[in-house]
Every structure is written in C-alpha cells, then in structure tokens.
Design a protein around this motif. Structure first.
Motif, PDB file in Angstrom:
ATOM      1  N   GLY A 163      30.977  13.276   4.414  1.00 28.87           N
ATOM      2  CA  GLY A 163      30.872  14.371   3.468  1.00 28.87           C
ATOM      3  C   GLY A 163      30.975  15.708   4.166  1.00 28.87           C
ATOM      4  N   ASP A 164      31.135  16.746   3.372  1.00 26.81           N
ATOM      5  CA  ASP A 164      31.320  18.110   3.866  1.00 26.81           C
ATOM      6  C   ASP A 164      30.236  18.979   3.243  1.00 26.81           C
ATOM      7  OD1 ASP A 164      32.127  20.676   4.493  1.00 26.81           O
ATOM      8  OD2 ASP A 164      34.187  20.415   3.831  1.00 26.81           O
ATOM      9  N   ALA A 165      29.420  19.607   4.090  1.00 25.46           N
ATOM     10  CA  ALA A 165      28.347  20.465   3.568  1.00 25.46           C
ATOM     11  C   ALA A 165      28.894  21.698   2.870  1.00 25.46           C
ATOM     12  CB  ALA A 165      27.413  20.880   4.701  1.00 25.46           C
ATOM     13  N   GLY A 166      30.185  21.946   3.007  1.00 21.72           N
ATOM     14  CA  GLY A 166      30.815  23.013   2.245  1.00 21.72           C
ATOM     15  C   GLY A 166      31.131  22.623   0.813  1.00 21.72           C
ATOM     16  N   GLN A 167      30.914  21.337   0.484  1.00 17.95           N
ATOM     17  CA  GLN A 167      31.185  20.822  -0.861  1.00 17.95           C
ATOM     18  C   GLN A 167      29.877  20.425  -1.534  1.00 17.95           C
ATOM     19  OE1 GLN A 167      34.289  20.932  -2.152  1.00 17.95           O
ATOM     20  NE2 GLN A 167      34.928  21.853  -0.195  1.00 17.95           N
ATOM     21  N   LEU A 168      29.503  21.145  -2.560  1.00 20.61           N
ATOM     22  CA  LEU A 168      28.230  20.904  -3.247  1.00 20.61           C
ATOM     23  C   LEU A 168      28.141  19.478  -3.770  1.00 20.61           C
ATOM     24  CD1 LEU A 168      25.545  21.911  -4.392  1.00 20.61           C
ATOM     25  CD2 LEU A 168      26.805  22.848  -6.347  1.00 20.61           C
ATOM     26  N   ALA A 169      29.234  18.962  -4.308  1.00 18.99           N
ATOM     27  CA  ALA A 169      29.212  17.611  -4.877  1.00 18.99           C
ATOM     28  C   ALA A 169      28.868  16.567  -3.811  1.00 18.99           C
ATOM     29  CB  ALA A 169      30.557  17.292  -5.520  1.00 18.99           C
ATOM     30  N   ASP A 170      29.388  16.741  -2.600  1.00 14.69           N
ATOM     31  CA  ASP A 170      29.090  15.802  -1.512  1.00 14.69           C
ATOM     32  C   ASP A 170      27.604  15.806  -1.189  1.00 14.69           C
ATOM     33  OD1 ASP A 170      31.802  15.364  -1.414  1.00 14.69           O
ATOM     34  OD2 ASP A 170      32.099  16.205   0.589  1.00 14.69           O
ATOM     35  N   LEU A 171      27.027  16.992  -1.146  1.00 12.83           N
ATOM     36  CA  LEU A 171      25.603  17.110  -0.822  1.00 12.83           C
ATOM     37  C   LEU A 171      24.733  16.511  -1.928  1.00 12.83           C
ATOM     38  CD1 LEU A 171      25.548  20.723   0.655  1.00 12.83           C
ATOM     39  CD2 LEU A 171      25.073  18.608   1.895  1.00 12.83           C
ATOM     40  N   LYS A 172      25.063  16.791  -3.167  1.00 10.94           N
ATOM     41  CA  LYS A 172      24.274  16.254  -4.277  1.00 10.94           C
ATOM     42  C   LYS A 172      24.297  14.725  -4.273  1.00 10.94           C
ATOM     43  CE  LYS A 172      24.847  18.299  -8.320  1.00 10.94           C
ATOM     44  NZ  LYS A 172      25.525  18.992  -9.436  1.00 10.94           N
ATOM     45  N   GLN A 173      25.451  14.158  -4.004  1.00 11.58           N
ATOM     46  CA  GLN A 173      25.554  12.698  -3.964  1.00 11.58           C
ATOM     47  C   GLN A 173      24.703  12.126  -2.834  1.00 11.58           C
ATOM     48  OE1 GLN A 173      29.570  11.265  -3.660  1.00 11.58           O
ATOM     49  NE2 GLN A 173      28.998   9.136  -3.909  1.00 11.58           N
ATOM     50  N   ALA A 174      24.734  12.785  -1.665  1.00 11.39           N
ATOM     51  CA  ALA A 174      24.004  12.283  -0.508  1.00 11.39           C
ATOM     52  C   ALA A 174      22.494  12.446  -0.653  1.00 11.39           C
ATOM     53  CB  ALA A 174      24.478  12.993   0.752  1.00 11.39           C
ATOM     54  N   MET A 175      22.054  13.421  -1.442  1.00  6.39           N
ATOM     55  CA  MET A 175      20.625  13.715  -1.559  1.00  6.39           C
ATOM     56  C   MET A 175      19.900  12.873  -2.600  1.00  6.39           C
ATOM     57  SD  MET A 175      20.238  17.826  -1.109  1.00  6.39           S
ATOM     58  CE  MET A 175      21.027  18.682   0.247  1.00  6.39           C
ATOM     59  N   ALA A 176      20.600  12.081  -3.351  1.00  6.49           N
ATOM     60  CA  ALA A 176      19.949  11.258  -4.379  1.00  6.49           C
ATOM     61  C   ALA A 176      18.909  10.347  -3.733  1.00  6.49           C
ATOM     62  CB  ALA A 176      20.983  10.435  -5.123  1.00  6.49           C
ATOM     63  N   GLY A 177      17.652  10.484  -4.149  1.00  6.65           N
ATOM     64  CA  GLY A 177      16.579   9.639  -3.655  1.00  6.65           C
ATOM     65  C   GLY A 177      16.018  10.027  -2.300  1.00  6.65           C
ATOM     66  N   ILE A 178      16.444  11.164  -1.753  1.00  7.59           N
ATOM     67  CA  ILE A 178      16.027  11.605  -0.417  1.00  7.59           C
ATOM     68  C   ILE A 178      14.674  12.320  -0.487  1.00  7.59           C
ATOM     69  CG2 ILE A 178      16.596  13.249   1.435  1.00  7.59           C
ATOM     70  CD1 ILE A 178      18.195  10.653   1.584  1.00  7.59           C
ATOM     71  N   ASP A 179      13.877  12.170   0.570  1.00 11.25           N
ATOM     72  CA  ASP A 179      12.588  12.867   0.670  1.00 11.25           C
ATOM     73  C   ASP A 179      12.656  14.127   1.528  1.00 11.25           C
ATOM     74  OD1 ASP A 179      11.018  10.816  -0.762  1.00 11.25           O
ATOM     75  OD2 ASP A 179      11.443   9.566   0.995  1.00 11.25           O
ATOM     76  N   ILE A 180      13.411  14.056   2.625  1.00 12.90           N
ATOM     77  CA  ILE A 180      13.493  15.169   3.576  1.00 12.90           C
ATOM     78  C   ILE A 180      14.950  15.398   3.955  1.00 12.90           C
ATOM     79  CG2 ILE A 180      12.856  15.994   5.890  1.00 12.90           C
ATOM     80  CD1 ILE A 180      10.381  14.193   5.732  1.00 12.90           C
ATOM     81  N   VAL A 181      15.368  16.657   3.943  1.00 12.93           N
ATOM     82  CA  VAL A 181      16.686  17.035   4.432  1.00 12.93           C
ATOM     83  C   VAL A 181      16.510  17.733   5.772  1.00 12.93           C
ATOM     84  CG1 VAL A 181      18.748  18.438   4.042  1.00 12.93           C
ATOM     85  CG2 VAL A 181      17.641  17.275   2.114  1.00 12.93           C
ATOM     86  N   TYR A 182      17.193  17.213   6.784  1.00 14.53           N
ATOM     87  CA  TYR A 182      17.226  17.851   8.107  1.00 14.53           C
ATOM     88  C   TYR A 182      18.650  18.325   8.334  1.00 14.53           C
ATOM     89  CZ  TYR A 182      18.162  17.608  13.159  1.00 14.53           C
ATOM     90  OH  TYR A 182      18.616  17.847  14.437  1.00 14.53           O
TER      91      TYR A 182
END
Length: 213
Positions: free
Chosen positions: A52-71
């Motif tokens: 994924g690309d952190a420049g793409q909001l959709a990529d980040l939203k998909q990756a963050m589903a169910g996450i507790d901590i973002v580093y």
C-alpha cells in the motif's frame, strides 16, 4: 492481543522494531509498504504483509481495519500529506493510538552550534515538511506520541534518554536500535506518553555535530 500496523515497514528502524515487537506473542503485526515483495519472507502466523501507499487514503483505511496501534515510520517530501491521510484513516476506522517518527529540530529546539549545524543540514525542505507533518498530528484528535530522534547510527546498542517538547534537545546522536526499543515500549503500554513529543538521544553525546560526521 494487540494488533499493530507498521507503516513504512521496510525502513531500518521499522525492521528493528518489528523484530522486537515479534518477541511478544500477544502482538499481531501488519507490515505496510509500497513493495510487499521486499518483506514477503516476514509473513507468518503473527505477521501479515500488505502492499500500500500512505499517500493513498483508501490504502490506509483498508489496512487499519481492526488495528489497535498505528506505528508510522514514513519519510519523503510528501510526508505532510501522508500525515493528513494517516489521521483521516484513523478517524474513519476508529483507531486512536499513533506512534509517529519525526526528526529533531522541528520546534527549533536544538541549542547552540549543533542547532545551527542541524539547520544547515536539514533546512530547505526536509525540516520544514517534517515540522508541518508533526503539526498535523498534534492538531488531530488521535492519541499520538511523536518521536524526534537525534542523528541516527547503526550501532548495536540500546542507550537513550528523552526530552519533552518545550525542553532543549540533548545530545547529537542515537542508535536506530534505541528508537526501535522506544517504539516497542510505547506499544507495550499504549497509555504512556500520549500527546507527548519526545526528543531522543544517547546520553553524553553533546557537541557541535555528531562525532562520526
């Protein structure tokens, strides 16, 4: 179980932190990077690798589903936009805890000759964009910790101290392994240093510039 998303997972600090975080079997890691093949061999029952690309909001939203901590171990000239996307994705997915790697000097907090040298090295785009990104994080409603490392070494050591925002920065250098250790400690206690910005240095390394430079 703590689910941790590592953004910019191929970075040197991120890879060290991943190794440390894996030692706790209660941690489930998602490694997020532009080219997943670079870390394909890291995949396991404990580790998921996603492209994924952190420049793409959709990529980040998909990756963050169910996450507790973002580093977030992100870098580049578009880091301010990436910061906005990270905050927006966290808001959209309900994730609250963020560990954000920045750099020293974003508040003009580095004193003396070293501060002047640091400006000479980092002004002209780098320091300004990292400062702007940190401002995005600090203006958000996420439970952030900003980490501001001194100049980084690859020394195989964990030896560091911290300063708070508003205090003069100490020292000139710190090991990447030390920053990874701090990230691991923050992940282990998500209530520690919330809404803090920590300068990180190796003790007794004061000087006009890093000794090795």
């Amino acid at each position: 179980m703590t689910k941790i998303l590592v953004l910019g997972a191929h970075g040197k600090i991120a890879r060290l932190a991943t190794t440390m975080l894996e030692k706790d079997p209660a941690n489930q890691l998602t490694l997020f990077l532009r080219n997943a093949q670079r870390l394909a061999d890291q995949a396991s029952d404990q580790v998921t690798v996603v492209e994924g690309d952190a420049g793409q909001l959709a990529d980040l939203k998909q990756a963050m589903a169910g996450i507790d901590i973002v580093y977030a171990n992100l870098a580049g000239s578009n880091i301010e936009d990436e910061a906005r996307n990270v905050v927006a994705a966290m808001d959209a997915t309900g994730v609250k805890r963020l560990i954000w790697i920045s750099t020293l000097g974003i508040y003009d907090e580095v004193p003396g000759k070293y501060g002047e040298w640091n400006h000479q090295q980092l002004d002209g785009g780098y320091l300004e964009t990292y400062a702007a990104a940190a401002k995005v994080i600090e203006s958000s409603d996420v439970d952030y910790t900003v980490i501001r490392p001194a100049w980084l070494t690859n020394h195989d050591e964990i030896d560091y101290e911290t300063t708070q925002k508003g205090e003069a920065f100490k020292g000139t250098e710190v090991s990447r392994k030390s920053i990874a250790d701090l990230v691991t400690k923050l992940a282990a206690d998500p209530t520690w240093s919330v809404h803090a910005s920590l300068g990180v240095n190796k003790p007794n390394t004061d000087g006009d510039k890093p000794a090795w430079y």
